[in-house]
Design a protein around this motif. Structure first.
Motif, PDB file in Angstrom:
ATOM      1  N   SER A 151      10.665 -10.594   4.848  1.00 33.52           N
ATOM      2  CA  SER A 151      11.294  -9.380   4.323  1.00 33.52           C
ATOM      3  C   SER A 151      11.849  -9.619   2.924  1.00 33.52           C
ATOM      4  N   ALA A 152      12.438 -10.794   2.718  1.00 36.60           N
ATOM      5  CA  ALA A 152      12.953 -11.128   1.392  1.00 36.60           C
ATOM      6  C   ALA A 152      11.818 -11.364   0.403  1.00 36.60           C
ATOM      7  N   ALA A 153      10.733 -11.967   0.875  1.00 34.10           N
ATOM      8  CA  ALA A 153       9.611 -12.269  -0.015  1.00 34.10           C
ATOM      9  C   ALA A 153       8.907 -11.008  -0.491  1.00 34.10           C
ATOM     10  N   ILE A 154       8.809 -10.002   0.382  1.00 30.18           N
ATOM     11  CA  ILE A 154       8.207  -8.732  -0.029  1.00 30.18           C
ATOM     12  C   ILE A 154       9.053  -8.096  -1.115  1.00 30.18           C
ATOM     13  N   GLY A 155      10.355  -8.002  -0.852  1.00 26.25           N
ATOM     14  CA  GLY A 155      11.299  -7.544  -1.856  1.00 26.25           C
ATOM     15  C   GLY A 155      10.898  -6.266  -2.548  1.00 26.25           C
ATOM     16  N   ASN A 156      11.211  -6.209  -3.842  1.00 27.00           N
ATOM     17  CA  ASN A 156      10.907  -5.057  -4.681  1.00 27.00           C
ATOM     18  C   ASN A 156       9.674  -5.384  -5.509  1.00 27.00           C
ATOM     19  N   SER A 157       8.613  -4.637  -5.312  1.00 29.74           N
ATOM     20  CA  SER A 157       7.356  -4.918  -6.012  1.00 29.74           C
ATOM     21  C   SER A 157       7.483  -4.756  -7.521  1.00 29.74           C
ATOM     22  N   ASN A 158       8.502  -4.050  -7.976  1.00 24.62           N
ATOM     23  CA  ASN A 158       8.694  -3.849  -9.413  1.00 24.62           C
ATOM     24  C   ASN A 158       9.514  -4.959 -10.061  1.00 24.62           C
ATOM     25  N   ASN A 159      10.031  -5.858  -9.238  1.00 26.02           N
ATOM     26  CA  ASN A 159      10.871  -6.932  -9.762  1.00 26.02           C
ATOM     27  C   ASN A 159      10.060  -8.216  -9.857  1.00 26.02           C
ATOM     28  N   SER A 199       5.790 -11.018  11.910  1.00 23.83           N
ATOM     29  CA  SER A 199       4.948 -10.451  10.855  1.00 23.83           C
ATOM     30  C   SER A 199       4.519  -9.031  11.209  1.00 23.83           C
ATOM     31  N   GLY A 200       4.228  -8.814  12.493  1.00 23.80           N
ATOM     32  CA  GLY A 200       3.868  -7.470  12.929  1.00 23.80           C
ATOM     33  C   GLY A 200       5.030  -6.500  12.766  1.00 23.80           C
ATOM     34  N   ILE A 201       6.252  -6.969  13.063  1.00 22.69           N
ATOM     35  CA  ILE A 201       7.427  -6.111  12.903  1.00 22.69           C
ATOM     36  C   ILE A 201       7.644  -5.775  11.434  1.00 22.69           C
ATOM     37  N   VAL A 202       7.517  -6.794  10.566  1.00 17.68           N
ATOM     38  CA  VAL A 202       7.696  -6.558   9.135  1.00 17.68           C
ATOM     39  C   VAL A 202       6.647  -5.587   8.616  1.00 17.68           C
ATOM     40  N   TYR A 203       5.407  -5.765   9.052  1.00 21.81           N
ATOM     41  CA  TYR A 203       4.341  -4.887   8.600  1.00 21.81           C
ATOM     42  C   TYR A 203       4.577  -3.452   9.063  1.00 21.81           C
ATOM     43  N   GLY A 204       5.126  -3.310  10.283  1.00 25.49           N
ATOM     44  CA  GLY A 204       5.399  -1.971  10.788  1.00 25.49           C
ATOM     45  C   GLY A 204       6.545  -1.284  10.073  1.00 25.49           C
ATOM     46  N   THR A 205       7.521  -2.075   9.625  1.00 25.66           N
ATOM     47  CA  THR A 205       8.684  -1.492   8.951  1.00 25.66           C
ATOM     48  C   THR A 205       8.518  -1.415   7.444  1.00 25.66           C
ATOM     49  N   ARG A 206       7.663  -2.274   6.880  1.00 29.69           N
ATOM     50  CA  ARG A 206       7.470  -2.287   5.433  1.00 29.69           C
ATOM     51  C   ARG A 206       5.985  -2.272   5.087  1.00 29.69           C
ATOM     52  N   LEU A 208      -2.737 -13.339  10.156  1.00 33.34           N
ATOM     53  CA  LEU A 208      -3.251 -12.717  11.379  1.00 33.34           C
ATOM     54  C   LEU A 208      -3.081 -11.208  11.337  1.00 33.34           C
ATOM     55  N   ILE A 209      -1.904 -10.742  10.954  1.00 31.23           N
ATOM     56  CA  ILE A 209      -1.622  -9.310  10.927  1.00 31.23           C
ATOM     57  C   ILE A 209      -2.488  -8.605   9.886  1.00 31.23           C
ATOM     58  N   MET A 210      -2.664  -9.252   8.719  1.00 28.58           N
ATOM     59  CA  MET A 210      -3.448  -8.652   7.644  1.00 28.58           C
ATOM     60  C   MET A 210      -4.936  -8.942   7.769  1.00 28.58           C
TER      61      MET A 210
END
Length: 247
Positions: free
Chosen positions: A29-37, A103-110, A180-182
């Motif tokens: 979740s932290a690694a995804i962060g803000n794509s503009n940053n 990873s599945g939870i993160v993908y579902g929420t973000r 795996l998720i992707m």
């Protein structure tokens, strides 16, 4: 069979699954962060998140499972004959399941961060070894201070040094879950070979040369088959949990 029949052993396996799920959820979740940053502060945030998450989980789960939370660490412990083969296999299975779940939870929420979830830097591939503080440092009593904090800081330092080059995929399970998720395994082998080789090399140097725990080969073989007696209370006598009560 002694480990297989032990409730404490299965609690340790469950702790690895729960711990890995929490670690992957927080770190990815932290690694995804803000794509503009794209500023360096994003790397600092990610590095601190990885390190502090490991430190917190090591403090919380270290007395239950040893808080490996990394297949490379588990393989290193196995190579140095600190755990049994059965425990090593079950730990790695639990870690991979936890990573896939988180990873599945993160993908579902973000879902908007799906392009960054794997963090595979295909143009800067390097073999980066996972040769940081081993989890059995949690059981040492001759070191003052916080062992979990030391482990967490070593992970944070590794990320600060290498995240801009490789994504610092020093945890194969962390790379496996998003892949795996992707369904994207591009150059995925790098993030298994590098950490696994580094983990084994570090374990062999530490446990065979610098600080050997066993003197004879038969004793090491006994550990591989049945595990060390009393290690993390997995093979020892069952102990009742201590409940907190108000005063």
């Amino acid at each position: 069979m002694r480990e297989f029949k032990s409730k404490a052993f299965w609690r340790a396996v469950l702790a690895e699954l729960v711990g890995m799920t929490m670690f992957i959820f927080l770190s990815i979740s932290a690694a995804i962060g803000n794509s503009n940053n794209t500023s360096p502060d994003q790397e600092v945030k990610v590095s601190l998140t990885f390190g502090l998450a490991i430190a917190t989980l090591a403090q919380s789960l270290g007395h239950i499972s040893g808080a490996h939370l990394n297949p490379a660490v588990t393989l290193g412990m196995l190579a140095s004959c600190q755990i049994s083969v059965f425990k090593g296999v079950m730990y790695i299975v639990a870690q991979m399941l936890g990573s896939a779940l988180a990873s599945g939870i993160v993908y579902g929420t973000r879902p908007e961060g799906n392009k960054n979830i794997t963090l595979i830097h295909t143009d800067k591939l390097l073999l980066f070894g996972s040769s940081f503080c081993p989890p059995h440092s949690l059981s040492r009593h001759d070191v003052t201070g916080s062992a979990p904090l030391a482990i967490g800081l070593s992970v944070a330092l590794g990320h600060l040094a290498a995240i801009s080059y490789t994504g610092c995929g020093i945890n194969p399970a962390r790379s496996f879950g998003p892949a795996l998720i992707m369904n994207d395994y591009t150059n995925h082998w790098v993030y298994w070979v590098g950490p696994m080789c580094g983990g084994v090399a570090a374990a062999l140097v530490y446990d065979f040369l610098l600080y050997p725990k066993f003197d004879d080969f038969p004793e090491r073989m006994r550990v591989l088959v049945s595990g060390p007696v009393g290690d993390y209370d997995v093979n020892g006598e069952e102990t009742a949990a201590v409940e907190m009560s108000s005063k």
